[in-house]
Design a protein around this motif. Structure first.
Motif, PDB file in Angstrom:
ATOM      1  N   PRO A 198      -5.831  15.856  -2.239  1.00 57.04           N
ATOM      2  CA  PRO A 198      -5.127  15.001  -2.996  1.00 57.04           C
ATOM      3  C   PRO A 198      -3.702  15.329  -3.367  1.00 57.04           C
ATOM      4  CG  PRO A 198      -7.330  14.823  -3.877  1.00 57.04           C
ATOM      5  CD  PRO A 198      -7.075  15.976  -3.006  1.00 57.04           C
ATOM      6  N   GLN A 199      -3.334  16.589  -3.735  1.00 54.28           N
ATOM      7  CA  GLN A 199      -2.396  17.203  -4.131  1.00 54.28           C
ATOM      8  C   GLN A 199      -1.036  17.464  -3.195  1.00 54.28           C
ATOM      9  OE1 GLN A 199      -5.127  18.800  -3.759  1.00 54.28           O
ATOM     10  NE2 GLN A 199      -4.952  20.938  -3.070  1.00 54.28           N
ATOM     11  N   SER A 200      -1.605  17.154  -1.866  1.00 57.26           N
ATOM     12  CA  SER A 200      -0.649  17.114  -0.815  1.00 57.26           C
ATOM     13  C   SER A 200      -0.054  15.720  -0.533  1.00 57.26           C
ATOM     14  CB  SER A 200      -1.389  17.622   0.470  1.00 57.26           C
ATOM     15  OG  SER A 200      -2.318  16.842   1.118  1.00 57.26           O
ATOM     16  N   LEU A 201      -0.772  14.705  -1.104  1.00 54.27           N
ATOM     17  CA  LEU A 201      -0.283  13.137  -0.690  1.00 54.27           C
ATOM     18  C   LEU A 201       1.118  13.068  -1.033  1.00 54.27           C
ATOM     19  CD1 LEU A 201      -3.305  10.686  -1.610  1.00 54.27           C
ATOM     20  CD2 LEU A 201      -2.202  11.244   0.534  1.00 54.27           C
ATOM     21  N   GLY A 202       1.564  13.094  -2.291  1.00 51.97           N
ATOM     22  CA  GLY A 202       2.917  13.031  -2.755  1.00 51.97           C
ATOM     23  C   GLY A 202       3.872  13.824  -1.374  1.00 51.97           C
ATOM     24  N   LEU A 203       3.693  14.936  -1.233  1.00 56.40           N
ATOM     25  CA  LEU A 203       4.723  15.657  -0.269  1.00 56.40           C
ATOM     26  C   LEU A 203       4.621  15.007   0.830  1.00 56.40           C
ATOM     27  CD1 LEU A 203       3.203  19.285  -1.155  1.00 56.40           C
ATOM     28  CD2 LEU A 203       5.225  17.979  -2.270  1.00 56.40           C
ATOM     29  N   ALA A 204       3.424  14.586   1.653  1.00 55.11           N
ATOM     30  CA  ALA A 204       3.336  13.885   2.755  1.00 55.11           C
ATOM     31  C   ALA A 204       3.881  12.584   2.665  1.00 55.11           C
ATOM     32  CB  ALA A 204       1.693  13.811   3.207  1.00 55.11           C
ATOM     33  N   VAL A 205       3.672  11.985   1.781  1.00 57.44           N
ATOM     34  CA  VAL A 205       4.546  10.525   1.776  1.00 57.44           C
ATOM     35  C   VAL A 205       5.727  10.550   1.602  1.00 57.44           C
ATOM     36  CG1 VAL A 205       4.622   8.294   0.511  1.00 57.44           C
ATOM     37  CG2 VAL A 205       2.224   9.511   0.958  1.00 57.44           C
ATOM     38  N   VAL A 206       6.382  11.665   1.131  1.00 60.74           N
ATOM     39  CA  VAL A 206       7.728  11.896   0.783  1.00 60.74           C
ATOM     40  C   VAL A 206       8.490  12.225   2.108  1.00 60.74           C
ATOM     41  CG1 VAL A 206       9.735  13.292   0.126  1.00 60.74           C
ATOM     42  CG2 VAL A 206       7.874  12.391  -1.478  1.00 60.74           C
ATOM     43  N   ILE A 207       7.759  13.136   2.832  1.00 60.84           N
ATOM     44  CA  ILE A 207       8.244  13.269   4.317  1.00 60.84           C
ATOM     45  C   ILE A 207       8.172  12.144   5.113  1.00 60.84           C
ATOM     46  CG2 ILE A 207       7.882  14.660   6.413  1.00 60.84           C
ATOM     47  CD1 ILE A 207       6.826  17.130   4.409  1.00 60.84           C
ATOM     48  N   SER A 208       7.081  11.328   4.980  1.00 57.38           N
ATOM     49  CA  SER A 208       6.873  10.030   5.630  1.00 57.38           C
ATOM     50  C   SER A 208       8.026   9.042   5.512  1.00 57.38           C
ATOM     51  CB  SER A 208       5.433   9.581   5.684  1.00 57.38           C
ATOM     52  OG  SER A 208       5.278   8.419   6.566  1.00 57.38           O
ATOM     53  N   SER A 209       8.431   9.016   4.314  1.00 59.43           N
ATOM     54  CA  SER A 209       9.323   8.161   3.948  1.00 59.43           C
ATOM     55  C   SER A 209      10.834   8.259   4.490  1.00 59.43           C
ATOM     56  CB  SER A 209       9.666   7.727   2.345  1.00 59.43           C
ATOM     57  OG  SER A 209       8.527   7.529   1.821  1.00 59.43           O
ATOM     58  N   VAL A 210      10.994   9.671   4.811  1.00 55.01           N
ATOM     59  CA  VAL A 210      12.535   9.981   5.451  1.00 55.01           C
ATOM     60  C   VAL A 210      12.286   9.675   6.722  1.00 55.01           C
ATOM     61  CG1 VAL A 210      13.791  11.858   6.082  1.00 55.01           C
ATOM     62  CG2 VAL A 210      12.897  11.924   3.713  1.00 55.01           C
ATOM     63  N   ILE A 211      11.197   9.779   7.408  1.00 52.26           N
ATOM     64  CA  ILE A 211      11.000   9.488   8.811  1.00 52.26           C
ATOM     65  C   ILE A 211      11.118   7.914   9.084  1.00 52.26           C
ATOM     66  CG2 ILE A 211       9.407   9.471  10.875  1.00 52.26           C
ATOM     67  CD1 ILE A 211      10.554  12.387   9.920  1.00 52.26           C
ATOM     68  N   ALA A 229      18.248  -3.891   6.713  1.00 47.68           N
ATOM     69  CA  ALA A 229      16.723  -3.765   6.887  1.00 47.68           C
ATOM     70  C   ALA A 229      16.286  -2.673   6.132  1.00 47.68           C
ATOM     71  CB  ALA A 229      16.534  -3.813   8.124  1.00 47.68           C
ATOM     72  N   MET A 230      17.000  -1.457   6.467  1.00 46.37           N
ATOM     73  CA  MET A 230      16.708  -0.274   5.677  1.00 46.37           C
ATOM     74  C   MET A 230      16.438  -0.485   3.926  1.00 46.37           C
ATOM     75  SD  MET A 230      18.484   3.504   5.750  1.00 46.37           S
ATOM     76  CE  MET A 230      19.759   3.035   4.730  1.00 46.37           C
ATOM     77  N   LEU A 231      17.256  -1.213   3.614  1.00 43.23           N
ATOM     78  CA  LEU A 231      17.477  -1.015   1.968  1.00 43.23           C
ATOM     79  C   LEU A 231      16.154  -1.979   1.470  1.00 43.23           C
ATOM     80  CD1 LEU A 231      21.235  -1.456   0.978  1.00 43.23           C
ATOM     81  CD2 LEU A 231      19.503   0.665   0.878  1.00 43.23           C
ATOM     82  N   LYS A 232      15.920  -2.778   2.446  1.00 44.49           N
ATOM     83  CA  LYS A 232      14.742  -3.882   2.013  1.00 44.49           C
ATOM     84  C   LYS A 232      13.168  -2.964   2.397  1.00 44.49           C
ATOM     85  CE  LYS A 232      17.099  -8.145   2.943  1.00 44.49           C
ATOM     86  NZ  LYS A 232      16.924  -9.380   3.837  1.00 44.49           N
ATOM     87  N   ASN A 233      13.432  -1.784   2.761  1.00 46.59           N
ATOM     88  CA  ASN A 233      12.180  -1.173   3.375  1.00 46.59           C
ATOM     89  C   ASN A 233      11.495  -0.620   2.080  1.00 46.59           C
ATOM     90  OD1 ASN A 233      10.893   1.787   3.946  1.00 46.59           O
ATOM     91  ND2 ASN A 233      10.894   0.248   5.679  1.00 46.59           N
ATOM     92  N   GLY A 234      10.043  -1.216   1.607  1.00 47.28           N
ATOM     93  CA  GLY A 234       9.378  -0.748   0.522  1.00 47.28           C
ATOM     94  C   GLY A 234       9.092   0.660   0.293  1.00 47.28           C
ATOM     95  N   PRO A 235       8.946   1.346   1.422  1.00 49.79           N
ATOM     96  CA  PRO A 235       8.759   2.883   0.943  1.00 49.79           C
ATOM     97  C   PRO A 235       9.979   3.425   0.689  1.00 49.79           C
ATOM     98  CG  PRO A 235       7.687   2.296   2.941  1.00 49.79           C
ATOM     99  CD  PRO A 235       8.281   1.068   2.548  1.00 49.79           C
ATOM    100  N   VAL A 236      11.304   3.108   0.995  1.00 46.34           N
ATOM    101  CA  VAL A 236      12.579   3.735   0.546  1.00 46.34           C
ATOM    102  C   VAL A 236      12.802   3.475  -0.725  1.00 46.34           C
ATOM    103  CG1 VAL A 236      15.010   3.433   1.142  1.00 46.34           C
ATOM    104  CG2 VAL A 236      13.343   3.569   3.060  1.00 46.34           C
ATOM    105  N   GLY A 291       0.680  -1.282   0.025  1.00 45.24           N
ATOM    106  CA  GLY A 291       0.065  -0.101   0.216  1.00 45.24           C
ATOM    107  C   GLY A 291       0.985   1.356   0.291  1.00 45.24           C
ATOM    108  N   ILE A 292       1.882   1.358   0.931  1.00 50.51           N
ATOM    109  CA  ILE A 292       2.527   2.665   1.112  1.00 50.51           C
ATOM    110  C   ILE A 292       3.488   2.715  -0.352  1.00 50.51           C
ATOM    111  CG2 ILE A 292       4.129   3.877   2.323  1.00 50.51           C
ATOM    112  CD1 ILE A 292       3.042   2.922   5.026  1.00 50.51           C
TER     113      ILE A 292
END
Length: 293
Positions: free
Chosen positions: A116-129, A149-156, A42-43
């Motif tokens: 919806p236009q904010s979703l991409g921005l929010a997800v980019v920030i969330s991925s860094v977190i 483990a970090m390199l296997k992370n789907g959002p990354v 999903g993410i």
């Protein structure tokens, strides 16, 4: 104004409440299967679709990643200093006080407030977190962190793929984008219900001291918001980017911090109590944005 506020927050609170009820009455959220589906499918799909759909080039995304990393570094330094002055163990409390719940709380809040236009921005920030959870979070609580483990992370991986496609100006065909959109659409509702289930099932009977969790619950959203505002004075973003950045930095203590604290024998009961208390503060901030932003 009242209608705007209602439309922004009632869906969020309704799904959180539904998750809390289902978490108490059913086994829908038991085990790792549903969480694994959201994390691995999903993410990443939501992130990739949102990044490719938003009007942002690779440099714009890089600026957003950069300011988020800068915020994490400064937030960690300030928090470590305050914990030291208070005589509290830095490694035990630092991850929870630094990392906001930008995933199953921040993304839906940004979607409700800014569209919806904010979703991409929010997800980019969330991925860094999320990357920080696997580095700063696990590193503090366990004394080590796993690059594998970090390199296997789907959002990354999705963030890297999105950056590559933006840099090379490659646009996936329509059916691929529709598929990503359909997969990503499962994410926000499930994340909100998972949050409600997690809060409903927290065991708080061991929390004796209310003062410390209360202070933590105020510091996490308000301290994060204040530091984000200061950074924006010297690192300007567009109006939409700045609003999303402020909201994400003002989110409550992440449920992941509680999970990691339990796993690595940290102060899990205090962190558990801080989650719903800081959630109320973050919702108050969201209300202010809904009314005046």
């Amino acid at each position: 104004m009242i209608q705007h506020l209602t439309e922004a927050l009632v869906p969020l609170l309704s799904l959180i409440l539904l998750g809390a009820i289902l978490g108490r009455k059913t086994d829908f959220f038991d085990g790792k299967a549903l969480a694994g589906l959201v994390t691995t499918v999903g993410i990443p799909a939501l992130l990739l679709h949102s990044v490719l759909s938003m009007d942002m080039d690779i440099f714009g995304m890089g600026a957003l990643v950069g300011i988020t990393v800068a915020w994490l570094v400064v937030m960690a330094m300030v928090t470590a200093l305050l914990l030291t002055l208070a005589g509290l163990p830095v490694r035990s409390y630092l991850p929870a006080l630094v990392h906001p719940n930008t995933g199953n709380m921040g993304i839906p809040v940004c979607f409700a407030l800014f569209g919806p236009q904010s979703l991409g921005l929010a997800v980019v920030i969330s991925s860094v977190i999320q990357v920080s959870h696997f580095t700063l979070g696990i590193g503090c609580l366990s004394g080590r962190f796993s690059i594998r483990a970090m390199l296997k992370n789907g959002p990354v991986l999705a963030l890297i793929a999105g950056a590559f496609l933006l840099a090379t100006n490659i646009r996936p065909p329509g059916p691929v984008m529709i598929t990503l959109d359909m997969l990503g659409s499962i994410t926000v509702p499930i994340m909100l219900m998972q949050l409600g289930s997690s809060i409903a099932n927290l065991r708080l009977s061991g929390a004796r001291d209310m003062l410390r969790p209360l202070v933590f619950s105020l510091y996490r959203p308000l301290g994060g918001l204040a530091l984000a505002w200061v950074l924006l004075l010297i690192w300007p973003l567009s109006a939409m980017e700045a609003q999303v950045f402020l909201i994400q930095c003002a989110m409550p203590v992440a449920v992941m911090s509680y999970v990691l604290s339990v796993r690595y024998q940290g102060p899990s009961q205090e962190i558990a109590l801080t989650i719903p208390m800081s959630l109320l503060v973050s919702l108050g901030i969201a209300v202010i944005f809904a009314l005046f932003a």
